[in-house]
Design an enzyme around this catalytic site. Structure first.
Site, short mmCIF file in Angstrom:
data_model
loop_
_atom_site.label_atom_id
_atom_site.label_comp_id
_atom_site.label_asym_id
_atom_site.label_seq_id
_atom_site.Cartn_x
_atom_site.Cartn_y
_atom_site.Cartn_z
N ASP A 90 11.56 11.55 45.59
CA ASP A 90 11.16 11.72 46.99
C ASP A 90 11.62 13.07 47.52
O ASP A 90 12.82 13.40 47.39
CB ASP A 90 11.79 10.63 47.87
CG ASP A 90 10.91 9.41 48.00
OD1 ASP A 90 9.68 9.56 47.98
OD2 ASP A 90 11.47 8.30 48.14
N LYS A 120 7.37 13.01 45.39
CA LYS A 120 6.60 12.09 46.25
C LYS A 120 6.79 12.52 47.70
O LYS A 120 7.91 12.85 48.11
CB LYS A 120 7.06 10.64 46.04
CG LYS A 120 6.39 9.65 47.00
CD LYS A 120 6.50 8.21 46.54
CE LYS A 120 7.80 7.50 46.88
NZ LYS A 120 8.09 7.39 48.32
N GLU A 189 2.77 0.93 50.75
CA GLU A 189 3.91 0.10 51.14
C GLU A 189 3.54 -0.80 52.32
O GLU A 189 3.05 -0.34 53.36
CB GLU A 189 5.11 1.01 51.52
CG GLU A 189 6.33 0.20 51.94
CD GLU A 189 7.64 0.97 51.93
OE1 GLU A 189 7.66 2.13 51.49
OE2 GLU A 189 8.65 0.39 52.37
O1 KIV Z 1 12.53 5.38 48.69
C1 KIV Z 1 12.03 4.43 48.07
O2 KIV Z 1 12.72 3.64 47.43
C2 KIV Z 1 10.57 4.25 48.14
C3 KIV Z 1 10.01 3.00 47.58
C4 KIV Z 1 10.31 1.86 48.45
C5 KIV Z 1 8.56 3.11 47.32
O3 KIV Z 1 9.89 5.09 48.64
#
Ligand code: KIV
Length: 271
Positions: A90, A120, A189
């Site tokens: 992320d 992501k 989500e």
């Molecule tokens: O940060 C995370 O764990 C996520 C998942 C819930 C998809 O983005």
């Protein structure tokens, strides 16, 4: 699953082939070397170094406080542990929303300093320019639609998203945009299962659901929730495979008792 020299790395292309062949994609989060080693050896396809680390690793209430430096640290530990899984990380809140140049710089830092395989980003049309710029630089991007926790203060609640038609229509348009500009997959989500099924059919790239029903191309869970380490978190979409909180709690209690009674270490446990 045993790893060996022949272990073939899962790539973004593998995920596309899996969707094309109707094979489901299994994704879990991990944030550190030890957990990533176990998760990778269990045969997971994708490890997500999620910004949920902000909550499960650092004890924050939301994903907002975690920094790019923090995420690079977690991602680097996970990358070192994985032999098979594709590692997606992320980009945290504040590292890409400003403008597309900032987004590209953050993505480049992540790839260079952590060794991750993809990033992501949360959002649709609003972040399209940034996603396009990152993809153009050769960095694979996974999208994230529906409940996007970095916008929690805009939503005000973690409840199911896109139940109303207007929001559902926007999501349908957003996933098309993300596909067109080159995202290799999209997380959905907490949206109604029927909507997730419809958008999964409408795009060629894989969808990975969390609280989005069984018709997505894959599923993702936060590993700490799935193994029962997070006490008292029991949303409907979560299947808890272990109760590690109680297991570890009991082990700690036994250790404390053994130390206090002089039962540990014994003759064989000393030099
Ligand atoms: O940060 C995370 O764990 C996520 C998942 C819930 C998809 O983005």
């Amino acid at each position: 699953m045993q790893q060996n020299k022949q272990t073939k790395r899962v790539t973004t292309h593998t995920l596309q082939e899996m969707k094309n062949a109707g094979q489901k994609i299994a994704m879990l989060t991990a944030y550190d070397y030890s957990m990533a080693t176990v998760v990778d050896s269990g045969g997971i396809d994708v490890i997500l170094v999620g910004d949920s680390a902000s909550m499960v690793m650092a004890g924050n209430e939301t994903t907002l406080p975690i920094t790019l430096d923090n995420m690079i640290y977690h991602a680097n530990s996970v990358v070192k542990a994985t032999k098979r899984a594709l590692v997606v990380v992320d980009l945290p809140f504040g590292s890409y929303q400003g403008n597309s140049k900032e987004a590209l710089n953050s993505a480049i830092r992540m790839m260079k300093e952590s060794g991750a395989h993809a990033v992501k980003l949360e959002g649709g049309k609003e972040i399209a320019e940034s996603v396009e710029r990152i993809v153009t630089a050769g960095i694979p991007v996974m999208g994230h639609l529906g409940l996007t926790p970095q916008s929690i203060y805009k939503f005000g609640t973690y409840t199911v998203r896109a139940k109303e038609q207007a929001e559902a229509e926007k999501l349908k348009q957003d996933i098309k945009i993300l596909e067109t500009i080159g995202c290799f997959a999209v997380v959905l989500e907490k949206i109604p299962a029927s909507l997730a099924a419809e958008v999964t059919q409408s795009v060629h790239i894989p969808t990975i659901g969390i609280g989005a029903g069984n018709n997505c191309d894959g599923q993702v869970l936060v590993v700490n929730d799935m193994i029962g380490l997070t006490k008292g978190f029991t949303p409907r979409f979560l299947r808890q495979y272990l109760n590690l909180f109680d297991e570890i709690n009991n082990a700690v209690a036994s250790y404390v008792k053994d130390v206090k009674t002089g039962n540990f270490p014994n003759d064989k446990e000393q030099y």
